[in-house]
Design a protein around this motif. Structure first.
Motif, PDB file in Angstrom:
ATOM      1  N   GLY A 208     -10.276   4.503   1.619  1.00  0.00           N
ATOM      2  CA  GLY A 208      -9.062   4.915   2.308  1.00  0.00           C
ATOM      3  C   GLY A 208      -7.918   5.118   1.346  1.00  0.00           C
ATOM      4  O   GLY A 208      -7.970   4.701   0.179  1.00  0.00           O
ATOM      5  N   ALA A 209      -6.858   5.755   1.831  1.00  0.00           N
ATOM      6  CA  ALA A 209      -5.673   6.000   1.008  1.00  0.00           C
ATOM      7  C   ALA A 209      -4.440   6.016   1.906  1.00  0.00           C
ATOM      8  O   ALA A 209      -4.532   6.205   3.119  1.00  0.00           O
ATOM      9  N   GLY A 210      -3.279   5.826   1.279  1.00  0.00           N
ATOM     10  CA  GLY A 210      -2.027   5.820   2.028  1.00  0.00           C
ATOM     11  C   GLY A 210      -0.861   5.502   1.119  1.00  0.00           C
ATOM     12  O   GLY A 210      -1.001   5.469  -0.111  1.00  0.00           O
ATOM     13  N   PRO A 211       0.329   5.225   1.678  1.00  0.00           N
ATOM     14  CA  PRO A 211       1.515   4.939   0.868  1.00  0.00           C
ATOM     15  C   PRO A 211       1.761   3.449   0.670  1.00  0.00           C
ATOM     16  O   PRO A 211       1.282   2.621   1.444  1.00  0.00           O
ATOM     17  N   GLU A 212       2.489   3.124  -0.376  1.00  0.00           N
ATOM     18  CA  GLU A 212       3.044   1.788  -0.569  1.00  0.00           C
ATOM     19  C   GLU A 212       4.529   1.930  -0.843  1.00  0.00           C
ATOM     20  O   GLU A 212       4.959   2.856  -1.538  1.00  0.00           O
ATOM     21  N   HIS A 213       5.320   1.030  -0.281  1.00  0.00           N
ATOM     22  CA  HIS A 213       6.783   1.109  -0.377  1.00  0.00           C
ATOM     23  C   HIS A 213       7.300  -0.190  -0.993  1.00  0.00           C
ATOM     24  O   HIS A 213       7.021  -1.267  -0.471  1.00  0.00           O
ATOM     25  N   LEU A 214       8.024  -0.085  -2.096  1.00  0.00           N
ATOM     26  CA  LEU A 214       8.535  -1.255  -2.805  1.00  0.00           C
ATOM     27  C   LEU A 214      10.057  -1.204  -2.861  1.00  0.00           C
ATOM     28  O   LEU A 214      10.659  -0.124  -2.952  1.00  0.00           O
ATOM     29  N   ARG A 215      10.679  -2.389  -2.861  1.00  0.00           N
ATOM     30  CA  ARG A 215      12.122  -2.486  -3.035  1.00  0.00           C
ATOM     31  C   ARG A 215      12.429  -3.528  -4.091  1.00  0.00           C
ATOM     32  O   ARG A 215      11.938  -4.661  -4.013  1.00  0.00           O
ATOM     33  N   ASP A 216      13.220  -3.160  -5.086  1.00  0.00           N
ATOM     34  CA  ASP A 216      13.619  -4.086  -6.142  1.00  0.00           C
ATOM     35  C   ASP A 216      14.609  -5.098  -5.573  1.00  0.00           C
ATOM     36  O   ASP A 216      15.641  -4.715  -5.007  1.00  0.00           O
ATOM     37  N   SER A 217      14.309  -6.380  -5.715  1.00  0.00           N
ATOM     38  CA  SER A 217      15.150  -7.419  -5.111  1.00  0.00           C
ATOM     39  C   SER A 217      16.516  -7.523  -5.772  1.00  0.00           C
ATOM     40  O   SER A 217      17.456  -8.041  -5.160  1.00  0.00           O
ATOM     41  N   LEU A 218      16.641  -7.041  -7.007  1.00  0.00           N
ATOM     42  CA  LEU A 218      17.922  -7.116  -7.715  1.00  0.00           C
ATOM     43  C   LEU A 218      18.757  -5.858  -7.505  1.00  0.00           C
ATOM     44  O   LEU A 218      19.925  -5.926  -7.125  1.00  0.00           O
ATOM     45  N   THR A 219      18.177  -4.692  -7.750  1.00  0.00           N
ATOM     46  CA  THR A 219      18.923  -3.431  -7.638  1.00  0.00           C
ATOM     47  C   THR A 219      18.927  -2.863  -6.231  1.00  0.00           C
ATOM     48  O   THR A 219      19.726  -1.974  -5.927  1.00  0.00           O
ATOM     49  N   ARG A 220      18.027  -3.344  -5.371  1.00  0.00           N
ATOM     50  CA  ARG A 220      17.856  -2.872  -3.994  1.00  0.00           C
ATOM     51  C   ARG A 220      17.343  -1.439  -3.940  1.00  0.00           C
ATOM     52  O   ARG A 220      17.299  -0.830  -2.875  1.00  0.00           O
ATOM     53  N   LYS A 221      16.916  -0.884  -5.070  1.00  0.00           N
ATOM     54  CA  LYS A 221      16.354   0.460  -5.082  1.00  0.00           C
ATOM     55  C   LYS A 221      14.935   0.427  -4.541  1.00  0.00           C
ATOM     56  O   LYS A 221      14.205  -0.542  -4.726  1.00  0.00           O
ATOM     57  N   THR A 222      14.550   1.511  -3.872  1.00  0.00           N
ATOM     58  CA  THR A 222      13.218   1.583  -3.282  1.00  0.00           C
ATOM     59  C   THR A 222      12.391   2.671  -3.963  1.00  0.00           C
ATOM     60  O   THR A 222      12.933   3.622  -4.529  1.00  0.00           O
ATOM     61  N   LYS A 223      11.073   2.507  -3.870  1.00  0.00           N
ATOM     62  CA  LYS A 223      10.152   3.465  -4.469  1.00  0.00           C
ATOM     63  C   LYS A 223       8.895   3.527  -3.626  1.00  0.00           C
ATOM     64  O   LYS A 223       8.406   2.506  -3.149  1.00  0.00           O
ATOM     65  N   THR A 224       8.368   4.744  -3.452  1.00  0.00           N
ATOM     66  CA  THR A 224       7.148   4.932  -2.680  1.00  0.00           C
ATOM     67  C   THR A 224       6.068   5.553  -3.560  1.00  0.00           C
ATOM     68  O   THR A 224       6.314   6.547  -4.243  1.00  0.00           O
ATOM     69  N   ASN A 225       4.896   4.943  -3.555  1.00  0.00           N
ATOM     70  CA  ASN A 225       3.754   5.426  -4.336  1.00  0.00           C
ATOM     71  C   ASN A 225       2.564   5.644  -3.419  1.00  0.00           C
ATOM     72  O   ASN A 225       2.563   5.244  -2.258  1.00  0.00           O
ATOM     73  N   GLY A 226       1.531   6.257  -3.991  1.00  0.00           N
ATOM     74  CA  GLY A 226       0.256   6.352  -3.301  1.00  0.00           C
ATOM     75  C   GLY A 226      -0.561   5.093  -3.544  1.00  0.00           C
ATOM     76  O   GLY A 226      -0.363   4.379  -4.530  1.00  0.00           O
ATOM     77  N   ARG A 227      -1.465   4.799  -2.624  1.00  0.00           N
ATOM     78  CA  ARG A 227      -2.330   3.628  -2.765  1.00  0.00           C
ATOM     79  C   ARG A 227      -3.705   3.968  -2.194  1.00  0.00           C
ATOM     80  O   ARG A 227      -3.822   4.745  -1.247  1.00  0.00           O
ATOM     81  N   TRP A 228      -4.745   3.392  -2.773  1.00  0.00           N
ATOM     82  CA  TRP A 228      -6.105   3.603  -2.283  1.00  0.00           C
ATOM     83  C   TRP A 228      -6.799   2.259  -2.153  1.00  0.00           C
ATOM     84  O   TRP A 228      -6.389   1.268  -2.759  1.00  0.00           O
ATOM     85  N   ALA A 229      -7.845   2.232  -1.338  1.00  0.00           N
ATOM     86  CA  ALA A 229      -8.557   0.979  -1.103  1.00  0.00           C
ATOM     87  C   ALA A 229     -10.031   1.274  -0.843  1.00  0.00           C
ATOM     88  O   ALA A 229     -10.398   2.344  -0.360  1.00  0.00           O
ATOM     89  N   ALA A 230     -10.856   0.293  -1.167  1.00  0.00           N
ATOM     90  CA  ALA A 230     -12.295   0.364  -0.910  1.00  0.00           C
ATOM     91  C   ALA A 230     -12.731  -0.932  -0.258  1.00  0.00           C
ATOM     92  O   ALA A 230     -12.185  -2.008  -0.537  1.00  0.00           O
ATOM     93  N   THR A 231     -13.708  -0.839   0.636  1.00  0.00           N
ATOM     94  CA  THR A 231     -14.219  -2.013   1.326  1.00  0.00           C
ATOM     95  C   THR A 231     -15.735  -1.933   1.409  1.00  0.00           C
ATOM     96  O   THR A 231     -16.315  -0.842   1.421  1.00  0.00           O
ATOM     97  N   ALA A 232     -16.388  -3.069   1.447  1.00  0.00           N
ATOM     98  CA  ALA A 232     -17.845  -3.135   1.599  1.00  0.00           C
ATOM     99  C   ALA A 232     -18.188  -4.383   2.400  1.00  0.00           C
ATOM    100  O   ALA A 232     -17.583  -5.442   2.199  1.00  0.00           O
ATOM    101  N   TRP A 233     -19.141  -4.229   3.305  1.00  0.00           N
ATOM    102  CA  TRP A 233     -19.602  -5.344   4.148  1.00  0.00           C
ATOM    103  C   TRP A 233     -21.117  -5.325   4.155  1.00  0.00           C
ATOM    104  O   TRP A 233     -21.740  -4.267   4.336  1.00  0.00           O
ATOM    105  N   LEU A 234     -21.723  -6.500   3.949  1.00  0.00           N
ATOM    106  CA  LEU A 234     -23.178  -6.579   4.053  1.00  0.00           C
ATOM    107  C   LEU A 234     -23.572  -7.904   4.673  1.00  0.00           C
ATOM    108  O   LEU A 234     -22.918  -8.924   4.469  1.00  0.00           O
TER     109      LEU A 234
END
Length: 210
Positions: free
Chosen positions: A96-122
């Motif tokens: 899967g894939a989607g966005p991630e949203h971060l905010r700097d706790s000091l400057t309060r600036k925000t940034k959005t990146n792409g993110r991906w994930a993999a899963t397996a179940w057996l």
């Protein structure tokens, strides 16, 4: 501000988990709201770090389905969705894939990146191993391996290995019969990165459509 964001997250989780079984036309479906707390030490002081996430999956054919999650912690939010496939009756993988949203706790600036994930179940209904890995533009990768033996629907024993927490035994209890509420604890998790023994506990509300 963090408390307000967490309240909004859990309102969304409650809404989705309530509507999911009624709206999903899938052959099988599962969705849950999860909260976990990590008991550790930072700077020589005892600290509790809390995490919330919403995760679900729904089959659209006998072997193919959709899966995804929403994750929230202080100054961070991510969402990933994708496809899962049953390669065997005992093996399922997903990407899967989607966005991630971060905010700097000091400057309060925000940034959005792409993110991906993999899963397996057996495994099977009684014993299974589930692994998850994710990473993204922030380069903050995360992994989890959960091995669980569940002799009854109300009790499970296993081993949990999670990034930044460590590895150790875990017990899962469903205290109220058929109610979809589960409580778990991992009292001794050894983190090889910090040579520290931590503890974790969690609560999860999981709805399953057979």
């Amino acid at each position: 501000m963090a408390r307000v964001a967490r309240q909004h997250f859990w309102l969304l989780a409650l809404l989705v988990t309530t509507l999911w079984p009624a709206s999903a036309n899938a052959q099988q479906a599962e969705i849950g709201g999860y909260h976990q707390s990590l008991f550790t030490k930072q700077g020589g002081k005892s600290t509790v770090l809390s995490y919330d996430y919403l995760q679900g999956e729904a089959y659209v054919t006998e072997t193919v389905g959709f899966w995804g999650f929403l994750y929230h912690e202080h100054n961070y939010f991510s969402g990933v969705a994708g496809l899962s496939v049953d390669l065997r009756q005992w093996l399922t993988v997903g990407l899967g894939a989607g966005p991630e949203h971060l905010r700097d706790s000091l400057t309060r600036k925000t940034k959005t990146n792409g993110r991906w994930a993999a899963t397996a179940w057996l495994g099977s209904d009684i014993f299974h191993v589930e692994g998850n890995f994710e990473s993204g533009g922030s380069r903050q990768s995360w992994y989890q391996v959960d091995a669980m033996w569940q002799p009854t629907v109300r009790l499970g024993f296993g081993v949990l290995w999670q990034d930044s927490a460590g590895v150790g035994p875990r017990v899962v209890v469903r205290p109220f019969g058929d109610a979809p509420l589960e409580i778990w604890a991992a009292p001794a998790m050894y983190d090889f990165g910090t040579s520290r023994t931590n503890a974790m506990a969690g609560v999860q509300f999981v709805l399953r459509k057979p």
